[in-house]
Design an enzyme around this catalytic site. Structure first.
Site, PDB file in Angstrom:
ATOM      1  N   CYS A  80       0.837  -1.203   0.000  1.00 57.55           N
ATOM      2  CA  CYS A  80       0.000   0.000   0.000  1.00 57.55           C
ATOM      3  C   CYS A  80       0.873   1.254   0.000  1.00 57.55           C
ATOM      4  O   CYS A  80       0.609   2.212  -0.734  1.00 57.55           O
ATOM      5  CB  CYS A  80      -0.915   0.003   1.227  1.00 57.55           C
ATOM      6  SG  CYS A  80      -2.080  -1.362   1.313  1.00 57.55           S
ATOM      7  N   ASP A 486      35.306  13.171  19.972  1.00 55.96           N
ATOM      8  CA  ASP A 486      35.829  14.512  20.233  1.00 55.96           C
ATOM      9  C   ASP A 486      35.845  14.682  21.754  1.00 55.96           C
ATOM     10  O   ASP A 486      35.214  13.893  22.472  1.00 55.96           O
ATOM     11  CB  ASP A 486      34.927  15.544  19.561  1.00 55.96           C
ATOM     12  CG  ASP A 486      35.324  16.961  19.912  1.00 55.96           C
ATOM     13  OD1 ASP A 486      36.517  17.283  19.806  1.00 55.96           O
ATOM     14  OD2 ASP A 486      34.438  17.741  20.316  1.00 55.96           O
ATOM     15  N   ASP A 670      30.689  17.267  18.515  1.00 53.35           N
ATOM     16  CA  ASP A 670      29.731  18.272  18.965  1.00 53.35           C
ATOM     17  C   ASP A 670      28.943  18.931  17.842  1.00 53.35           C
ATOM     18  O   ASP A 670      28.104  19.775  18.092  1.00 53.35           O
ATOM     19  CB  ASP A 670      30.425  19.345  19.811  1.00 53.35           C
ATOM     20  CG  ASP A 670      31.471  20.117  19.022  1.00 53.35           C
ATOM     21  OD1 ASP A 670      31.555  19.932  17.797  1.00 53.35           O
ATOM     22  OD2 ASP A 670      32.214  20.905  19.634  1.00 53.35           O
TER      23      ASP A 670
END
Length: 779
Positions: A80, A486, A670
């Site tokens: 579907c 890091d 980060d």
């Protein structure tokens, strides 16, 4: 304040005139009208959808393209999804079309000016899928309505199957005695027909409507072979009854439908238990917000009507409706929705709070900063849905197999019928075996093999504070053998803390904190956080790059750098000889005081690194900080391979070296200066504190102050990979055993229905083992 008051007054005026309520009610009623009219056929559905004014639900993205979100009903399988997406992507101007497996949410993105929303989605309605303008509040009611329909159909089929079976027992018993003549047998068959045929016509609607809609548009879905099997069994039985034949299979047809409905109902409940984390999050959104008007009175308005800058009152025990900043009051906030951490967090004036989090024990007032679809909760929902709507490698494999599977099923059933007939069996017997093949080869299990695992895994990780952004992120994460970290903001919290508080007099610390609260500098904020008896100080001057100063009657007081505070370069603090970030506090006639800071490690960094190593992963540290600092961190947490003073381009070069050596790398950084390395790595993770959650370049975003989310993500990814392989194996094994047995005549249609439903349930329940696994068991 005047601007805020004016905006609040505007909201009040809207409430008094009822303008907002009419708009909201018209939108909700329009969506409800579509849902109620969905049984009138494609043309009626289309006209009702147009009447709902879908253009009101269209908005634009950053690039100026149109976006429309809708809720798709009557969608049961991967085929579907493929049909809907294919129909939309074939239209001119459509840039993207994706259906979410679990939330049933359809997202269409198309070029502005290339067509109206109603005309754009008409092909989907023509396929037989009912659409409503997307409203999160309607999701639960739509699921409940579908469940009630299945239960009613199941009840009718069960009642009919029980009674027809009693009549069939009498018929079959009479065949082996002379007490029952042809007339009595025919009467029993006619009674069976009177019970079974209406029951089949009613209880089979969930299958028949879907199958008819598919056939009208020249396609096949999983309901076509099911409907064909039920109709053939019922039609053959009616033909035999009219011709006064000995054998009728009304019991088989209605019991077949009964077992199929049991399977579909249990499948729906299983999917509900594994429901998308995004859907559960949407249901946590507040419906209304209490705004504070200029005269101090309160008004309750829909949360959609709140604008940035509005003052909102949040009583204890209620969910916070918008992202904002507390301006009055103090409370504890349950942030588990955002961070995955269960402990409440104290929040007071100046602290940020987020929509969807729970205000536990104190009434507060906050100034709205982000509202509507711009809140952090909405960002999380978008990330989750983008990941779930994507097409990972295993999903693409399952879709490709399912595409060719349905035609192969019908061809195999036809070959079975012809084969049995050629071998000299009656056409009734040949047809029954063909029906068994149609039922037992339904590809439900194959279509569910991957999406259920994806949904459950994403939900589990969200509970641990990890957001899955990439559709194939879990697949890639399961294959990593090396983790590169890091330092600043990743292994550490990225927040400087005062570490020599014990050596500083409390009165001096509070005095310095009162001055420091006038600056947003990270070192000043660290001092301000340590103050207890802090009071407001006027006339504090900030000198960029130097520090803060205030002139008192005894002279000037300074808080800042060594040079600016006049501290000699050779002056040492005997209590704190170590090196690191520092501030100096210089007061007239007194010896300067040194404030020493350190970027503290995340509280579970040591345990997480040890667990990653135990899991067989190689761990490295690439830091841009000075060598002594990086060496200290590496030694503390147990990382043997580390490099210091590494620039962004050197990080990507190191990742290329690892890739050339055959390593599969997870980069944890980060998201700011590490963006090139995050993009270079095989898979990447980033803390949400590094950048806006919707803008980080990583495949995963983890929240909260702990590093354990990295370990949990790796464990869940590995376990998910095993579950996907198991699900594929179960689906193919089922077909490898069941199909030959059905062709050979060892499987009746009833057993086929049970086996087909059971295969889907086994795949769903196997996937939900992820929910049951406790932390640490997914290694």
């Amino acid at each position: 304040m005047g601007e805020i008051a004016g905006r609040d007054q505007q909201i009040a005026n809207q409430m008094d005139t009822g303008a907002w309520s009419r708009d909201m009610m018209s939108n909700c009623c329009a969506g409800g009208a579509v849902a109620l009219a969905r049984s009138q056929g494609p043309e009626a559905d289309f006209q009702t959808f147009v009447a709902a004014d879908p253009e009101a639900f269209v908005f634009q993205d950053e690039e100026g393209n149109n976006l429309l979100h809708m809720l798709v009903e009557n969608m049961h399988c991967a085929n579907c999804i493929r049909s809907i997406e294919k129909a939309l992507k074939s239209l001119d101007g459509v840039l993207d079309a994706r259906v979410n497996f679990s939330t049933r949410r359809l997202l269409v993105r198309w070029q502005a000016g290339s067509g109206a929303a109603a005309d754009l989605v008409r092909p989907v309605i023509d396929l037989g899928y009912f659409l409503t303008p997307y409203n999160p509040e309607m999701m639960r009611s739509a699921a409940a309505e579908e469940e009630k329909k299945l239960l009613r159909a199941l009840g009718v089929a069960g009642f009919a199957a029980t009674n027809v079976m009693l009549l069939s027992v009498a018929v079959w018993a009479g065949l082996f005695s002379e007490d029952m003549g042809p007339a009595t047998r025919d009467l029993m068959h006619w009674f069976s027909a009177l019970i079974a045929l209406p029951a089949v016509a009613y209880a089979g609607q969930p299958f028949f409507r879907s199958a008819l809609a598919a056939l009208k548009n020249g396609r096949l879905n999983m309901d076509v072979p099911i409907s064909l099997a039920v109709v053939l069994a019922s039609g053959m039985s009616l033909s035999e009854t009219i011709q006064s034949g000995e054998y009728a299979y009304f019991d088989a047809s209605v019991t077949l439908l009964f077992f199929l409905l049991i399977g579909r109902y249990l499948d729906m409940r299983a999917r509900g238990k594994a429901r998308s984390a995004a859907e559960r999050l949407l249901l946590l959104k507040a419906v209304a917000a209490t705004v504070v008007l200029p005269d101090g009175s309160h008004k309750s308005i829909p949360v959609e009507a709140v604008t940035p800058g509005t003052i909102v009152h949040v009583p204890a025990g209620e969910r916070i409706p918008v992202d904002g900043e507390i301006i009055e009051g103090r409370t504890a906030v349950d942030n588990s929705l955002v961070t995955g951490e269960s402990l409440p967090v104290e929040a007071a004036k100046g602290d940020a709070v987020f929509a969807g989090t729970l205000n536990l024990n104190g009434a507060v007032r906050l100034r709205a900063i982000k509202t509507g679809d711009n809140t952090l909760l909405s960002d999380i929902v978008r990330l989750m849905e983008n990941a779930e709507q994507g097409r990972a490698k295993y999903v693409r494999i399952a879709d490709r197999v399912a595409e060719y599977y349905a035609p192969a099923v019908h061809l195999l059933a036809a070959v079975t019928f012809v084969g049995w007939w050629i071998l000299g069996f009656d056409w009734q017997v040949a047809l029954i075996q063909a029906v068994a093949v149609l039922i037992i080869t339904c590809p439900c299990a194959l279509g569910l093999a991957v999406p259920v695992v994806q949904v459950v895994a994403s939900g589990r990780l969200l509970q641990r504070g990890v957001l899955v952004k990439a559709a194939d992120g879990l697949e890639r994460l399961a294959k990593v053998d090396t983790v590169v970290f890091d330092k600043t903001g990743t292994l550490t919290e990225g927040r400087l803390d005062l570490i020599n508080e014990e050596s500083i007099d409390r009165a001096d610390l509070d005095f310095a904190a009162s001055i420091a609260r006038n600056s947003k500098h990270p070192l000043a904020l660290a001092v301000a956080r340590r103050g207890r008896a802090v009071h407001a100080m006027a006339d504090v001057t900030e000198h960029p790059g130097r520090g803060l100063s205030v002139v008192l009657k005894d002279g000037e007081v300074r808080l800042g750098s060594r040079e600016w505070c006049g501290v000699p370069a050779d002056f040492k603090d005997a209590n704190d000889p170590q090196e690191g970030p520092e501030l100096w506090f210089a007061q007239p006639g007194r010896q300067p005081i040194r404030f020493l800071f350190e970027d503290c490690l995340r509280h579970d960094a040591v345990e997480t690194i040890a667990a990653l190593k135990k899991a067989g992963l190689q761990v490295e540290l690439l830091s841009g900080d000075r060598a002594p600092v990086a060496e200290k961190v590496a030694a503390t947490i147990g990382i043997d391979d580390w490099q210091a003073g590494v620039k962004p381009e050197q990080k990507t070069a190191r990742l290329e070296e690892l890739k050339a050596a055959g390593r599969t790398v997870l980069m944890v950084g980060d998201g700011l200066n590490d963006a090139p390395a995050l993009a270079m790595a095989h898979v990447s993770m980033s803390p949400s504190t590094a950048a806006d959650v919707s803008q980080t370049a990583a495949d995963f975003v983890f929240q909260g102050r702990g590093l354990g989310a990295v370990l949990e993500a790796v464990r869940v990814a590995r376990f998910s990979h095993r579950l996907v392989i198991q699900n594929f194996g179960l689906a193919f094994l089922y077909n490898a055993i069941a199909v030959p047995l059905a062709i050979a005549g060892f499987v009746t249609p009833l057993f086929a229905a049970i086996a087909m439903s059971a295969s889907s349930l086994v795949v769903c329940f196997n996937s939900m083992r992820l929910i049951e696994r406790r932390k640490g068991e997914t290694q």
